[in-house]
Design an enzyme around this catalytic site. Structure first.
Site, PDB file in Angstrom:
ATOM      1  CG  HIS A  92       6.576  41.857 -31.394  1.00 39.27           C
ATOM      2  ND1 HIS A  92       5.887  41.048 -32.266  1.00 39.27           N
ATOM      3  CD2 HIS A  92       6.906  41.084 -30.334  1.00 39.27           C
ATOM      4  CE1 HIS A  92       5.799  39.831 -31.737  1.00 39.27           C
ATOM      5  NE2 HIS A  92       6.403  39.835 -30.558  1.00 39.27           N
ATOM      6  CD  GLU A 163      10.501  38.475 -29.348  1.00 35.80           C
ATOM      7  OE1 GLU A 163      10.104  37.786 -28.413  1.00 35.80           O
ATOM      8  OE2 GLU A 163       9.759  39.219 -30.004  1.00 35.80           O
TER       9      GLU A 163
HETATM   10  C1  PEP Z   1       6.503  37.286 -28.668  1.00 33.22           C
HETATM   11  O1  PEP Z   1       5.369  37.650 -28.899  1.00 33.22           O
HETATM   12  O2  PEP Z   1       7.395  38.129 -28.471  1.00 33.22           O
HETATM   13  C2  PEP Z   1       6.791  35.856 -28.616  1.00 33.22           C
HETATM   14  C3  PEP Z   1       8.014  35.477 -28.416  1.00 33.22           C
HETATM   15  O3  PEP Z   1       5.737  34.983 -28.799  1.00 33.22           O
HETATM   16  P1  PEP Z   1       5.699  33.411 -28.446  1.00 33.22           P
HETATM   17  O4  PEP Z   1       6.293  33.243 -27.075  1.00 33.22           O
HETATM   18  O5  PEP Z   1       4.250  33.058 -28.495  1.00 33.22           O
HETATM   19  O6  PEP Z   1       6.511  32.692 -29.470  1.00 33.22           O
END
Ligand code: PEP
Length: 244
Positions: A92, A163
């Site tokens: 992550h 992400e």
């Molecule tokens: C995450 O923690 O993987 C994430 C996408 O956080 P957020 O939705 O708060 O941006």
């Protein structure tokens, strides 16, 4: 299949985690939707128990790669597996960018998770600097190569989460058409490492209001949600919007 996974990060203490699990466990979805939550290590066993008969899978937010021994503060992938969870996040962005985890660490964690029999949700994403310098594709390909090249899957299930670092927790999401474009590139690139199809989720400031724009696109296999998954009203609202 559409995945809706919630990463509770360090937002919830034990009582709050079990309380939220008790609300969420009542949600029923069709077989083509997979729900999941990723509580803290402390709340793991009780959230697993609470979610037992529910539509949710439960996973860890991280897992240490050594199997056992003098590693103060670590919880191993096998220990998480023993606690009853089935999934784990690996790499992550907060692990990479707040705690300095390298691509090499991520690889070791992926191997440990596969070894323990957990489904890995491998997170990759470019920084704002990468994007501004036209290095998005380079960064993602590098992260994939470092994590997956020569990896023995031994039948293990893998899920990817795209992400972008600049979109996480900022309220500034990567819009769905751009996320779909990047996810297509990822799906193309991953073929050299894994012959089976790998689902790729989008994560970064997903909310009740924008979730449909992601899950309605065929390229995007679901969402990984942080902040909005840590409150019962926003997460149930988000799931309802996504599945109806
Ligand atoms: C995450 O923690 O993987 C994430 C996408 O956080 P957020 O939705 O708060 O941006």
């Amino acid at each position: 299949m559409k995945y809706i996974f919630g990463n509770w990060k360090m937002y919830l203490n034990h009582e709050e985690s079990v309380g939220l699990a008790n609300v969420l466990k009542e949600i029923k979805v069709e077989d083509d939707v997979k729900l999941g939550v990723f509580p803290s290590a402390l709340a793991m066993s009780d959230v697993v128990q609470t979610m037992k008969e529910s539509s949710f899978v439960v996973g860890s937010q991280d897992a240490g790669f050594p199997e056992k021994g003098a590693y103060t503060g670590l919880v191993s992938a096998q220990m998480f597996k023993d606690s009853g969870c089935t999934h784990t996040l690996v790499g992550h962005s907060e692990r990479r960018h707040v705690f300095g985890e390298t691509d090499e660490d991520v690889r070791k964690k992926l191997e440990a998770s596969i070894g323990a029999g957990l489904v890995s949700v491998l997170c990759i994403g470019e920084t704002k600097e990468d994007r501004d310098n036209d290095k998005t594709e380079y960064r993602l390909k590098k992260q994939l190569m470092k994590a997956l090249e020569g990896l023995e899957f031994n039948g293990a299930e893998l899920i990817l989460a795209y992400e972008p670092v600049w979109a996480i927790g900022t309220g500034d999401p990567c819009f769905s058409d751009e996320a779909a474009r990047v996810i297509n590139l990822i799906k193309e690139d991953i073929k050299q490492y894994q012959s089976q199809e790998v689902p790729v989720l989008y994560g970064g400031s997903v909310s009740e209001d924008n979730v449909v724009s992601y899950v309605s696109l065929p390229e995007i296999d679901g969402v990984l949600v942080g902040g909005a998954s840590s409150k019962s009203d926003t997460f149930t609202g988000l799931i309802n919007n996504a599945v109806t």
